[in-house]
Design a protein around this motif. Structure first.
Motif, short mmCIF file in Angstrom:
data_model
loop_
_atom_site.label_atom_id
_atom_site.label_comp_id
_atom_site.label_asym_id
_atom_site.label_seq_id
_atom_site.Cartn_x
_atom_site.Cartn_y
_atom_site.Cartn_z
N GLY A 19 -16.49 -0.42 3.22
CA GLY A 19 -16.94 0.27 2.02
C GLY A 19 -17.02 1.77 2.19
O GLY A 19 -17.51 2.48 1.31
N GLY A 20 -16.52 2.27 3.33
CA GLY A 20 -16.60 3.69 3.63
C GLY A 20 -15.29 4.43 3.39
O GLY A 20 -14.59 4.20 2.40
N ALA A 21 -14.95 5.30 4.34
CA ALA A 21 -13.84 6.24 4.15
C ALA A 21 -12.49 5.58 3.92
O ALA A 21 -11.61 6.15 3.29
N LEU A 22 -12.30 4.34 4.45
CA LEU A 22 -11.01 3.67 4.33
C LEU A 22 -11.03 2.54 3.30
O LEU A 22 -10.13 1.69 3.29
N LYS A 23 -12.02 2.53 2.44
CA LYS A 23 -12.19 1.39 1.54
C LYS A 23 -11.03 1.19 0.58
O LYS A 23 -10.84 0.08 0.06
N GLN A 24 -10.23 2.22 0.34
CA GLN A 24 -9.10 2.10 -0.58
C GLN A 24 -7.82 1.62 0.11
O GLN A 24 -6.81 1.41 -0.56
N ARG A 25 -7.86 1.48 1.42
CA ARG A 25 -6.64 1.12 2.16
C ARG A 25 -6.68 -0.33 2.58
O ARG A 25 -7.69 -0.84 3.05
N THR A 26 -5.56 -1.03 2.43
CA THR A 26 -5.45 -2.41 2.88
C THR A 26 -5.20 -2.44 4.39
O THR A 26 -4.85 -1.43 5.01
N SER A 27 -5.34 -3.62 4.96
CA SER A 27 -5.03 -3.78 6.39
C SER A 27 -3.61 -3.35 6.70
O SER A 27 -3.34 -2.70 7.72
N GLN A 28 -2.69 -3.69 5.82
CA GLN A 28 -1.28 -3.37 6.03
C GLN A 28 -1.04 -1.86 6.02
O GLN A 28 -0.29 -1.33 6.85
N GLN A 29 -1.70 -1.16 5.11
CA GLN A 29 -1.54 0.29 5.03
C GLN A 29 -2.14 0.99 6.24
O GLN A 29 -1.56 1.96 6.76
N ILE A 30 -3.28 0.53 6.69
CA ILE A 30 -3.92 1.12 7.87
C ILE A 30 -3.06 0.86 9.10
O ILE A 30 -2.82 1.76 9.92
N ALA A 31 -2.58 -0.38 9.24
CA ALA A 31 -1.74 -0.73 10.39
C ALA A 31 -0.45 0.08 10.40
O ALA A 31 0.05 0.48 11.46
N TRP A 71 5.02 -3.20 9.23
CA TRP A 71 6.23 -2.60 9.81
C TRP A 71 7.21 -2.20 8.71
O TRP A 71 7.83 -1.13 8.78
N LEU A 72 7.37 -3.03 7.69
CA LEU A 72 8.27 -2.67 6.58
C LEU A 72 7.75 -1.43 5.85
O LEU A 72 8.55 -0.61 5.38
N LEU A 73 6.44 -1.26 5.78
CA LEU A 73 5.88 -0.08 5.14
C LEU A 73 6.22 1.20 5.90
O LEU A 73 6.25 2.29 5.32
N THR A 74 6.50 1.09 7.20
CA THR A 74 6.89 2.29 7.97
C THR A 74 8.27 2.80 7.55
O THR A 74 8.59 3.96 7.80
N GLU A 75 9.07 1.92 6.96
CA GLU A 75 10.44 2.24 6.53
C GLU A 75 11.31 2.67 7.72
O GLU A 75 12.23 3.48 7.57
N LEU A 76 11.05 2.11 8.88
CA LEU A 76 11.82 2.49 10.07
C LEU A 76 13.04 1.61 10.31
O LEU A 76 14.13 2.11 10.52
N ASP A 77 12.86 0.28 10.31
CA ASP A 77 13.99 -0.59 10.63
C ASP A 77 13.68 -2.01 10.15
O ASP A 77 12.82 -2.68 10.72
N VAL A 78 14.38 -2.47 9.15
CA VAL A 78 14.12 -3.81 8.60
C VAL A 78 14.54 -4.91 9.56
O VAL A 78 14.18 -6.07 9.38
N ASN A 79 15.29 -4.58 10.61
CA ASN A 79 15.81 -5.59 11.53
C ASN A 79 14.86 -5.92 12.67
O ASN A 79 15.19 -6.74 13.52
N THR A 80 13.69 -5.30 12.70
CA THR A 80 12.71 -5.60 13.75
C THR A 80 11.76 -6.69 13.25
O THR A 80 11.06 -6.49 12.25
N PRO A 81 11.72 -7.86 13.90
CA PRO A 81 10.85 -8.93 13.44
C PRO A 81 9.39 -8.69 13.79
O PRO A 81 9.08 -7.94 14.72
N GLY A 82 8.49 -9.32 13.03
CA GLY A 82 7.08 -9.19 13.32
C GLY A 82 6.33 -10.44 12.90
O GLY A 82 6.69 -11.09 11.91
N TYR A 83 5.32 -10.82 13.67
CA TYR A 83 4.49 -11.95 13.27
C TYR A 83 3.03 -11.66 13.61
O TYR A 83 2.71 -10.79 14.41
N THR A 84 2.16 -12.44 12.98
CA THR A 84 0.73 -12.19 13.02
C THR A 84 0.01 -13.40 13.61
O THR A 84 0.37 -14.54 13.31
N VAL A 85 -1.01 -13.15 14.43
CA VAL A 85 -1.79 -14.22 15.04
C VAL A 85 -3.26 -14.11 14.63
O VAL A 85 -3.74 -13.02 14.31
#
Length: 373
Positions: A19-31, A71-85
């Motif tokens: 609820g503080g300084a980053l409250k408007q950012r999603t986990s994906q945007q912060i990451a 990673w897709l939000l970085t707009e660096l390389d769509v060919n790099t795979p990523g997964y979440t645990v």
């Protein structure tokens, strides 16, 4: 090529109160901001990156696969795979373990490993709304409180468990509050300076908004406060790191996991540490210069500290730069942040080995052993 997992470098964003300084950012945007920062800091080329692996415990209504989406939000390389645990408070450690085994087996050679949480954007749930639109029969549920209680078949309130543990161990309220104050006193902004990745975005009226400093909430006597934020590391197979011209900071030696009764919030972390040290019995406990405890509050931290001290670990080496009581709980990133803290402390003290152990929901625990290079 297959071999050791080394940590080349690392960053983290500021840790900010829910609820503080980053409250408007999603986990994906912060990451995303943390990912861009570690790529820029190391100079790694996208074609040399094999994988992105992230821990994430409190999934929101945004795309579930944090690692891939960020990673897709970085707009660096769509060919790099990523997964979440997801392993509750050990999610970050589990992400590191996945990279460790990928390198051990030779399946991958480089990975960005991290985690993130935005408790501020965690949704409320309208139970059974898909089939029954009756607000009385389908109460609104806070997904954060729900996640605390339902990490096992029957609900367990961590606040109640903390009070019961304090009574069992004989901890006074003064001791509990002293533990919180002690951790906060060990916070060191200077040692983190070069590793902070600001979180930035554009607003129509304000223009560019950039958050670059920690602003965690004060932890309560029973549970630590929640913090929004992210952390990322560049990990490589050791020989591959040399080929890329990197000078790694640390080597991951191994992991251990354990489990006990779901209402036991401490024993899993202690058992995991015991299993790990037994496997590496050539390393004396007295050589462990940093012990990072990932726990949900001061009572749990005190109890695990007592149990590890009984094994011979030095109390003064526990959370030497402040832990979750100081910076707040961030389940997706805590394992990575704890490893980062350990490396920073070991580097400035000249010690070689660091232990990270996590007490996580459902009575489970996980531990990791690292050595600085």
């Amino acid at each position: 090529m297959k071999g050791n997992c080394v940590i080349v470098d690392f960053v983290r964003t500021p840790m900010c109160a829910m609820g503080g300084a980053l409250k408007q950012r999603t986990s994906q945007q912060i990451a995303k901001d943390a990912m861009l920062a570690i790529m820029n800091r190391t100079g790694l080329k996208t074609e040399d990156l094999d994988h992105v692996i992230c821990g994430h415990a409190h999934m929101d209504t945004n795309p579930y696969n944090l690692a891939r989406t960020a990673w897709l939000l970085t707009e660096l390389d769509v060919n790099t795979p990523g997964y979440t645990v997801h392993a509750c408070g050990a999610s970050g450690l589990l992400a590191l373990q996945k990279a460790y085994y990928l390198f051990q087996t030779g399946n991958d050679l480089t990975a960005i490993v991290g985690g993130a949480e935005s408790y501020s954007t965690a949704p409320f749930i309208l139970r059974d709304a898909r089939y029954l639109v009756d607000l009385d029969a389908s109460p609104v549920v806070d997904s954060i409180r729900e996640g605390e209680r339902w990490t096992q078949p029957e609900p367990l309130d961590p606040r109640v468990l903390a009070k019961q543990l304090a009574e069992k161990r004989g901890y006074s309220e003064a001791q509990i509050l002293e533990e919180i104050a002690a951790e906060k006193s060990r916070m060191d902004a200077v040692v983190w300076e070069a590793h902070i990745a600001p979180v930035s975005w554009e607003e129509r009226k304000k223009g560019t908004v950039s958050i670059a400093s920690d602003a965690p909430a004060n932890s309560a006597a029973t549970l630590a406060a929640y913090s929004d934020g992210a952390a990322m590391m560049l990990c490589c197979e050791e020989e591959r790191a040399k080929q890329l011209g990197f000078k790694p900071k640390a080597r991951i030696l191994g992991f251990a996991s354990a489990a006990t009764a779901p209402d036991n919030r401490t024993e899993g972390a202690v058992l995991a540490a015991k299993k790990l040290m037994k496997r590496f019995d050539s390393i004396p406990v007295s050589d462990i210069g940093s012990v990072e405890i990932i726990a949900d509050g001061s009572v749990t931290t005190l109890a695990i500290t007592d149990d590890l001290a009984a094994m011979g670990f030095d109390r003064n080496s526990v959370n030497p730069l402040g832990g979750c009581l100081a910076y707040g709980v961030n389940e997706g990133a805590d394992g990575v942040i704890a490893a980062e803290r350990s490396i920073l402390h070991l580097a400035r003290t000249g010690s070689k080995y660091g232990l990270v152990t996590a007490a996580t929901s459902g009575g489970q625990g996980m531990a990791m052993l690292i050595e600085v290079i």
